[in-house]
Design a protein around this motif. Structure first.
Motif, PDB file in Angstrom:
ATOM      1  N   ILE A   6       0.731  -0.833   0.240  1.00  0.00           N
ATOM      2  CA  ILE A   6      -0.181  -0.448  -0.061  1.00  0.00           C
ATOM      3  C   ILE A   6       0.792   1.593  -0.074  1.00  0.00           C
ATOM      4  O   ILE A   6       0.796   2.384  -1.378  1.00  0.00           O
ATOM      5  N   ASP A   7       1.748   0.931   0.632  1.00  0.00           N
ATOM      6  CA  ASP A   7       2.392   2.939   0.366  1.00  0.00           C
ATOM      7  C   ASP A   7       3.345   2.928  -0.637  1.00  0.00           C
ATOM      8  O   ASP A   7       3.644   3.954  -0.796  1.00  0.00           O
ATOM      9  N   ARG A   8       3.806   1.283  -1.420  1.00  0.00           N
ATOM     10  CA  ARG A   8       4.212   1.969  -2.491  1.00  0.00           C
ATOM     11  C   ARG A   8       3.917   2.684  -3.364  1.00  0.00           C
ATOM     12  O   ARG A   8       4.069   3.093  -4.384  1.00  0.00           O
ATOM     13  N   ALA A   9       2.789   1.511  -3.377  1.00  0.00           N
ATOM     14  CA  ALA A   9       1.442   2.133  -4.477  1.00  0.00           C
ATOM     15  C   ALA A   9       1.002   3.815  -4.480  1.00  0.00           C
ATOM     16  O   ALA A   9       0.698   4.325  -5.059  1.00  0.00           O
ATOM     17  N   ALA A  10       1.008   4.331  -2.625  1.00  0.00           N
ATOM     18  CA  ALA A  10       0.108   5.983  -2.590  1.00  0.00           C
ATOM     19  C   ALA A  10       1.483   6.535  -2.896  1.00  0.00           C
ATOM     20  O   ALA A  10       1.390   7.742  -2.886  1.00  0.00           O
ATOM     21  N   THR A  11       2.473   5.964  -2.220  1.00  0.00           N
ATOM     22  CA  THR A  11       3.559   6.765  -2.658  1.00  0.00           C
ATOM     23  C   THR A  11       4.047   7.342  -4.384  1.00  0.00           C
ATOM     24  O   THR A  11       4.378   8.441  -5.026  1.00  0.00           O
ATOM     25  N   ALA A  12       3.578   5.924  -5.201  1.00  0.00           N
ATOM     26  CA  ALA A  12       3.822   6.135  -6.831  1.00  0.00           C
ATOM     27  C   ALA A  12       2.286   7.080  -7.248  1.00  0.00           C
ATOM     28  O   ALA A  12       2.825   7.797  -8.144  1.00  0.00           O
ATOM     29  N   ARG A  67      -0.986   6.896   2.734  1.00  0.00           N
ATOM     30  CA  ARG A  67      -1.266   5.778   3.140  1.00  0.00           C
ATOM     31  C   ARG A  67      -3.344   6.182   3.453  1.00  0.00           C
ATOM     32  O   ARG A  67      -3.935   5.292   2.406  1.00  0.00           O
ATOM     33  N   THR A  68      -3.585   6.971   3.749  1.00  0.00           N
ATOM     34  CA  THR A  68      -4.816   6.465   4.314  1.00  0.00           C
ATOM     35  C   THR A  68      -5.872   7.673   3.093  1.00  0.00           C
ATOM     36  O   THR A  68      -6.750   6.763   2.796  1.00  0.00           O
ATOM     37  N   ASP A  69      -5.247   8.362   2.408  1.00  0.00           N
ATOM     38  CA  ASP A  69      -5.818   8.846   1.419  1.00  0.00           C
ATOM     39  C   ASP A  69      -6.223   7.781   0.368  1.00  0.00           C
ATOM     40  O   ASP A  69      -7.165   8.092  -0.485  1.00  0.00           O
ATOM     41  N   PHE A  70      -4.731   7.164  -0.226  1.00  0.00           N
ATOM     42  CA  PHE A  70      -4.701   6.058  -1.192  1.00  0.00           C
ATOM     43  C   PHE A  70      -6.355   4.876  -0.111  1.00  0.00           C
ATOM     44  O   PHE A  70      -6.536   4.404  -0.916  1.00  0.00           O
ATOM     45  N   ILE A  71      -5.700   4.524   1.016  1.00  0.00           N
ATOM     46  CA  ILE A  71      -6.511   3.257   1.453  1.00  0.00           C
ATOM     47  C   ILE A  71      -8.935   3.798   0.861  1.00  0.00           C
ATOM     48  O   ILE A  71      -8.956   3.668   0.037  1.00  0.00           O
ATOM     49  N   MET A  72      -8.792   5.184   1.475  1.00  0.00           N
ATOM     50  CA  MET A  72      -9.307   5.585   1.405  1.00  0.00           C
ATOM     51  C   MET A  72     -10.090   6.080  -0.091  1.00  0.00           C
ATOM     52  O   MET A  72     -11.310   5.639  -0.389  1.00  0.00           O
TER      53      MET A  72
END
Length: 89
Positions: free
Chosen positions: A20-26, A31-36
């Protein structure tokens, strides 16, 4: 964007968190914004799938034939209309 007013917690493996962190960074997100964003998109997809459907020409004709039946001859509709609405219970 409005301020968050509630917390959602869940446990995950370290590998999952790292993914998740790698995808969010990309995407330049936290992390929170990506998951949401991913959760919201999936939730909307699931709910839209229950409200919208596509039919080919033959399926549409069969569907239209069912809709064109008089309501008193449609057992499924009669069963549905005999039930109390969820908001009235």
């Amino acid at each position: 964007m409005t301020a968050s007013t509630t917390t959602i917690n869940f446990r995950a493996t370290t590998d999952f968190r790292d993914l998740i962190d790698r995808a969010a960074t990309a995407q330049g997100k936290t992390r929170t914004d990506f998951i949401m964003a991913a959760s919201e998109a999936e939730a909307q997809r699931v709910l839209l799938d229950r409200a919208f459907f596509q039919l080919d020409e033959a399926q549409m004709q069969a569907f239209q034939a069912v809709l064109d039946q008089p309501i008193d001859q449609n057992a499924a509709v009669n069963r549905l209309l005999a039930k109390k609405a969820p908001w009235d219970q």
